[in-house]
Design an enzyme around this catalytic site. Sequence first.
Site, PDB file in Angstrom:
ATOM      1  N   GLY A  13       3.039   1.939   2.989  1.00 15.15           N
ATOM      2  CA  GLY A  13       3.919   1.824   1.837  1.00 15.15           C
ATOM      3  C   GLY A  13       3.449   2.568   0.607  1.00 15.15           C
ATOM      4  O   GLY A  13       2.835   3.624   0.695  1.00 15.15           O
ATOM      5  N   SER A  14       3.738   1.984  -0.532  1.00 17.15           N
ATOM      6  CA  SER A  14       3.587   2.641  -1.834  1.00 17.15           C
ATOM      7  C   SER A  14       2.148   3.014  -2.160  1.00 17.15           C
ATOM      8  O   SER A  14       1.196   2.387  -1.693  1.00 17.15           O
ATOM      9  CB  SER A  14       4.121   1.689  -2.907  1.00 17.15           C
ATOM     10  OG  SER A  14       3.602   1.992  -4.163  1.00 17.15           O
ATOM     11  N   SER A  15       2.038   4.013  -3.045  1.00 19.19           N
ATOM     12  CA  SER A  15       0.728   4.426  -3.536  1.00 19.19           C
ATOM     13  C   SER A  15       0.169   3.436  -4.551  1.00 19.19           C
ATOM     14  O   SER A  15      -0.936   3.609  -5.037  1.00 19.19           O
ATOM     15  CB  SER A  15       0.828   5.805  -4.166  1.00 19.19           C
ATOM     16  OG  SER A  15       1.771   5.781  -5.226  1.00 19.19           O
ATOM     17  N   GLY A  16       0.926   2.386  -4.865  1.00 13.57           N
ATOM     18  CA  GLY A  16       0.399   1.309  -5.708  1.00 13.57           C
ATOM     19  C   GLY A  16      -0.521   0.368  -4.944  1.00 13.57           C
ATOM     20  O   GLY A  16      -0.936  -0.656  -5.474  1.00 13.57           O
TER      21      GLY A  16
END
Lengths: 425, 139
Positions: B64-67
Amino acid sequence: MKLTDAERGMLDGAEGAAVQKAMDLLVRYGEALGAERLVETNNVCGTFVAAGPMIREYASKGNDAIFSEFNLDSSEQVTMPSVKAYTCHLIMGIDSEHPEMRQLSEDAARVQSEGERFFGAKGVNMLSTCTPYQVGNVPVMGEHCAWMESSAVIYCNSVLGARTNTEGRESTGAASITGRIPYFGLHIPENRFASHLVDVKIAVDDMMDWGLLGYAIGEMVEEDIPVFRGLASQPSLIKLKHFGAAAASSGGVEMYHIPGVTPETKSEEGALGGKPPRQTWVYGPKEQRAAYEKLNSTAKSAEVDFIMLGCPHNSIEQVWQVARLLEGRRISPNTSLWVFTPRALKEIADRSGYTDVIKAAGGHVLSDTCPAISRIMPKGTKVVATDSAKQAHYLPAITGVQAWFGSVADCVEAAIEGRWTGGLR
Amino acid sequence: MTTITLRGRKVVGGVSEGEALVTSETISGWGGIDPRTGKVVETHHELCGVSFKDKILVFPGAKGSSGWSQYFHLARLAGTAPKAILYNRTTTKVALGAVVMRVPALTDFDRDPLSIIENGDWVRVDADQGIVEITKKDS
């Protein structure tokens, strides 16, 4: 890890405390990856300004404190120097020019505007979008980048042929003031070959088709690199943007190959590096239907309150399409319609009259953020309709709303009727 | 009492022990966990609603996200991070997340931890030595 003399100097503090902390993080990170060395980069896209409710709690300590903790993983506070590499800011917490958003979070607006001034003065360009490649940061083939934002990373690697891993807030912070990032993963040419083959058996043409294909293949290949067979229609920037964002949401796809489309892909065999695929997947009507149903699995009520368009941020072409669909019409008093586009493109939308058309229909054009990042939606929102597979994937998890996924035309109809009548056609 | 020993590569050093929380599904950070509670929130995830706080989290890797790193970074600051993490697939997301979580972390094992460690097993992680000792809960 092997360091050059210059890198060793940075680690030893020759360029000050912040650069020393940054190099310390890059070494810890590089060793965690098993990387042998760092690589120079002069193209960084990251997140600096305090956004999101949890980080804003630290904002009272000032922007150097934010930078130290969240961009360098340093418990000791250091002073941020000017950036060494060309650095752009990705999406932010709120659109401070949108009255409803501003009103909901006056404090967030102040923190953001102080952050913009602070980091802007250090050389961080406030593109303020998840799509830097739509507003002037278009890396060239082979360029080593350090980008966050999974939808931008997959675009950068696949469509542009530049090289980046999915970096994080801390690693892009360290890269910005050192001009270095671990030489790992997709920076290395032999890691850029496909390992999976996806045999597409149905026509993939419009935006929704590309979104569903992306969402389906993210689940299939997870973090691996696929090459596609059977994609006959020519995609465009907006279709590949949507497709990549979907694949990077359901899986961790950072790169793909489409022969004849992506610049590193001369042929299917070439994409696979002359090896047989480790796994072959078929994408047909059944797989498309499953992706559609999964994306719509949280939606129970057809009474839609909020229509969100523009994730990843819309191109100017997409804003124009929305304006055309809304021309001379009026959305239901029971719905809100928000269309997101980068601030620089909003200027073009304003000048071209699209913003006025959307406003006249009762909608709003916003920039800088999105509902998933800001966690701000119109008051009382329970049911969302969106043309974004990514937003339909994340919003229910983050905010607990129900989400319908469909075409932009279905979404605009939902805004006008207040009811979802879309579907997989 | 039988203990099983696994060997792996150090990602982040340190020693820790606790009860295992195991998932065969990759985990999202941003949009996948709530750092305030340490719970997985991804709607379709098998751990949805389950907290990893103070657990030894055993999982295939990140998605998923780079967060990802930022959310596990926030979990450390909120005191909800796992006590150690063991994962199979190295990606930038999970490696950076492990670094900023500052908990012992190992990967590249001689045997697949997902097929050996089960929920509730007691796991001791010595990341400096690259050793995981598993005491089965029913032993």
